[in-house]
Design an enzyme around this catalytic site. Structure first.
Site, PDB file in Angstrom:
ATOM      1  N   ASP A  89      -3.051  -0.690   7.440  1.00  0.00           N
ATOM      2  CA  ASP A  89      -2.585  -1.457   5.986  1.00  0.00           C
ATOM      3  C   ASP A  89      -3.073  -3.146   5.643  1.00  0.00           C
ATOM      4  O   ASP A  89      -3.325  -3.137   4.814  1.00  0.00           O
ATOM      5  CB  ASP A  89      -1.205  -1.839   6.528  1.00  0.00           C
ATOM      6  CG  ASP A  89      -0.109  -0.352   6.550  1.00  0.00           C
ATOM      7  OD1 ASP A  89      -1.078   0.523   6.228  1.00  0.00           O
ATOM      8  OD2 ASP A  89       0.284  -0.577   6.881  1.00  0.00           O
ATOM      9  N   SER A 145       4.265  -3.713   3.803  1.00  0.00           N
ATOM     10  CA  SER A 145       4.931  -5.417   3.519  1.00  0.00           C
ATOM     11  C   SER A 145       4.581  -6.037   4.831  1.00  0.00           C
ATOM     12  O   SER A 145       3.936  -7.674   4.111  1.00  0.00           O
ATOM     13  CB  SER A 145       6.591  -5.099   3.365  1.00  0.00           C
ATOM     14  OG  SER A 145       7.162  -4.960   4.786  1.00  0.00           O
ATOM     15  N   SER A 146       4.588  -5.938   5.933  1.00  0.00           N
ATOM     16  CA  SER A 146       4.227  -6.824   7.058  1.00  0.00           C
ATOM     17  C   SER A 146       2.867  -7.273   6.493  1.00  0.00           C
ATOM     18  O   SER A 146       2.247  -8.064   7.324  1.00  0.00           O
ATOM     19  CB  SER A 146       4.769  -6.153   8.090  1.00  0.00           C
ATOM     20  OG  SER A 146       3.295  -5.059   8.826  1.00  0.00           O
ATOM     21  N   ASN A 161      12.911 -12.767   0.888  1.00  0.00           N
ATOM     22  CA  ASN A 161      13.900 -11.994   1.469  1.00  0.00           C
ATOM     23  C   ASN A 161      14.706 -11.619   2.205  1.00  0.00           C
ATOM     24  O   ASN A 161      15.521 -10.349   2.492  1.00  0.00           O
ATOM     25  CB  ASN A 161      12.539 -11.586   1.410  1.00  0.00           C
ATOM     26  CG  ASN A 161      11.781 -11.464  -0.176  1.00  0.00           C
ATOM     27  OD1 ASN A 161      10.863 -12.521  -0.263  1.00  0.00           O
ATOM     28  ND2 ASN A 161      11.584 -10.072  -1.367  1.00  0.00           N
ATOM     29  N   GLY A 184      10.609  -2.713   5.462  1.00  0.00           N
ATOM     30  CA  GLY A 184      10.561  -1.369   6.352  1.00  0.00           C
ATOM     31  C   GLY A 184      10.505  -0.298   5.402  1.00  0.00           C
ATOM     32  O   GLY A 184      11.408   1.119   6.057  1.00  0.00           O
ATOM     33  N   ALA A 185      10.021   0.119   4.791  1.00  0.00           N
ATOM     34  CA  ALA A 185      10.295   1.288   3.306  1.00  0.00           C
ATOM     35  C   ALA A 185       8.654   2.236   3.302  1.00  0.00           C
ATOM     36  O   ALA A 185       8.085   2.348   3.143  1.00  0.00           O
ATOM     37  CB  ALA A 185      10.124   0.797   2.036  1.00  0.00           C
ATOM     38  N   GLY A 186       7.924   1.363   4.818  1.00  0.00           N
ATOM     39  CA  GLY A 186       6.232   2.266   4.811  1.00  0.00           C
ATOM     40  C   GLY A 186       5.272   1.843   3.010  1.00  0.00           C
ATOM     41  O   GLY A 186       4.583   2.150   3.176  1.00  0.00           O
ATOM     42  N   GLU A 241      -1.013  -8.561  12.009  1.00  0.00           N
ATOM     43  CA  GLU A 241      -0.343  -7.073  12.568  1.00  0.00           C
ATOM     44  C   GLU A 241       0.234  -7.230  13.942  1.00  0.00           C
ATOM     45  O   GLU A 241       1.505  -6.258  14.232  1.00  0.00           O
ATOM     46  CB  GLU A 241      -0.999  -6.468  11.752  1.00  0.00           C
ATOM     47  CG  GLU A 241      -1.025  -6.310  10.258  1.00  0.00           C
ATOM     48  CD  GLU A 241       0.286  -5.336  10.357  1.00  0.00           C
ATOM     49  OE1 GLU A 241      -0.249  -4.107  10.048  1.00  0.00           O
ATOM     50  OE2 GLU A 241       1.576  -5.818   9.618  1.00  0.00           O
ATOM     51  N   LYS A 279       1.033  -1.517   0.298  1.00  0.00           N
ATOM     52  CA  LYS A 279       0.113  -0.531   0.014  1.00  0.00           C
ATOM     53  C   LYS A 279       0.672   0.839   0.098  1.00  0.00           C
ATOM     54  O   LYS A 279       1.856   1.010   0.135  1.00  0.00           O
ATOM     55  CB  LYS A 279      -0.882  -0.035   1.072  1.00  0.00           C
ATOM     56  CG  LYS A 279      -0.692  -0.143   2.438  1.00  0.00           C
ATOM     57  CD  LYS A 279      -0.104   1.116   2.801  1.00  0.00           C
ATOM     58  CE  LYS A 279       0.138   2.078   3.839  1.00  0.00           C
ATOM     59  NZ  LYS A 279       1.943   1.915   4.112  1.00  0.00           N
TER      60      LYS A 279
END
Length: 404
Positions: free
Chosen positions: A212, A153-154, A55, A148-150, A201, A13
């Site tokens: 998210d 992904s989680s 990954n 960790g890029a916002g 989450e 997202k």
């Protein structure tokens, strides 16, 4: 329990408008990013549960018999009964501690790896414990989303896990029919997937907003306001450049900085937040009117909104020199950009209008890459969690599978 191989994917997202303002009760628009996390689940009979996350360099296996023996203690004293179908449970501190023992990870294991394993174990034990015996499974999860890029992904990881585990345990039916390349679950089943994904989450983030995982489940575009989430009807799939400045940021510190600036300059910052709210609402209105044949003037409005919001975010103190450089480079090519997420570095998005010549897009990407950024062309408004036919995979999945 199903015996066939399942292949599931879920999108990441981006926040289109409303980052930081949403913390102060304003509207935010979040859209599904057409970069996806893919999961392959294969039942087997070797008595183990295997998890591979290439990954982030995770490859773990657990004995089903050992996990089965934990069932009662994992449920807790006095909770030995099996859950009813559709029951969604929240992880307790005691369960988290038990899972840390079960995970068997070394003390120096990176936090990202540790949390990913804990989320998997929680969802596996919680969803599958209604089975007569815990299933033996081989699960591989890989992603086009950088961690960790916002970019959610989680959440895409948790949504994919929840969808696959619920399906293999027949808590929800497999919607894939003969001849289908891909399909999606019913609204009711998606709601259950989303509820379980939210618990995943929680294992990873503690107290997430739920935005998210909702975007990853439903896809398209969502409106988030004071804890209430609703889908935008038929939002257009907009083409964008997604640029990762690779500058690390501290989300908590950035959020605190905006709060401090609001306390220090309430008569200045409060109107900024109100204006950002109006930008989100105007964007929502325009997206709702665009339909399948957007008019050029509608793209002009979207570009103006992007420019205004980026200026507001800079005024809130969450900009960064790398993001200024991103905006300057794309502006030189006649394009409009803004940060997405917490700011202070991280990622930015650039709107691509229809009819833009591909050489111009490539020149922009090359200019951004020359700045040391990662840049790729993708789209927003992608479909949510989906199940795919293993015999008719698209080229993206084929490529990913070929590397495993």
């Amino acid at each position: 329990m199903l015996s066939e191989v399942l292949l599931v994917s879920a999108p990441g997202k981006v926040i289109l408008h409303g980052e930081h303002a949403v913390v102060h009760g304003k509207v935010a628009l979040a859209v599904a990013l057409n970069l996806r996390t893919f999961l392959r689940l294969q039942p087997h009979s070797n008595g183990k549960v295997d998890l591979s996350l290439p990954n982030i360099g995770i490859k773990r296996a657990w004995d089903v018999a050992r996990l089965q023996s934990l069932d009662t203690s994992f449920l807790g004293e006095g909770k030995e009964e099996k859950p009813e179908q559709g029951d969604v449970t929240t992880p307790t501190p005691e369960q988290v501690e038990k899972l840390k023992e079960v995970a068997g990870l070394p003390d120096d294991c990176a936090v990202t790896k540790r949390l990913a394993v804990l989320a998997f174990l929680y969802l596996y034990l919680s969803i599958c414990r209604k089975q007569r015996a815990l299933p033996s499974l081989d699960i591989v999860v890989w992603s086009e989303l950088p961690p960790g890029a916002g970019l959610g992904s989680s959440a895409a990881y948790s949504v994919s896990l929840a969808a696959a585990l619920l399906t293999v345990c027949e808590e929800i039916p497999n919607p894939l029919k003969d001849g289908d390349c891909a399909n999606r679950w019913t609204k009711e089943d998606l709601e259950l997937i989303n509820k379980w994904a939210f618990q995943g989450e929680r294992m990873i983030h503690g107290n997430p907003s739920g935005v998210d995982n909702a975007v990853s489940t439903w896809g398209g575009a969502l409106r988030y306001h004071q804890g209430k989430i609703s889908s935008l009807k038929r939002p257009p799939a907009l083409q964008i450049l997604l640029t990762n400045t690779k500058v690390p940021r501290n989300t908590r510190a950035l959020v605190a900085g905006v709060r401090n600036r609001l306390l220090k300059f309430p008569e200045i910052v409060a109107p900024l937040l109100t204006s950002m709210d109006a930008i989100s609402l105007e964007c929502e209105r325009v997206l709702g009117e665009m339909g399948e044949a957007p008019a050029p003037e509608q793209y002009l409005v979207l570009e103006e909104l992007i420019d205004m919001n980026q200026h507001h975010l800079n005024a809130l103190g969450v900009g960064h020199a790398s993001l200024d450089q991103l905006c300057q480079v794309t502006r030189a090519h006649g394009l409009h950009s803004k940060l997405t997420g917490a700011g202070g570095g991280g990622c930015g998005i650039t709107l691509l209008k229809p009819g833009l010549e591909q050489p111009e897009v490539e020149a922009t990407k090359q200019a951004l890459t020359s700045c040391g950024f990662d840049c790729l062309e993708t789209s927003i408004g992608a479909p949510g969690v989906s199940i795919h036919s293993a015999t008719s995979l698209d080229s993206r999945v084929q490529q990913a599978l070929g590397g495993l």
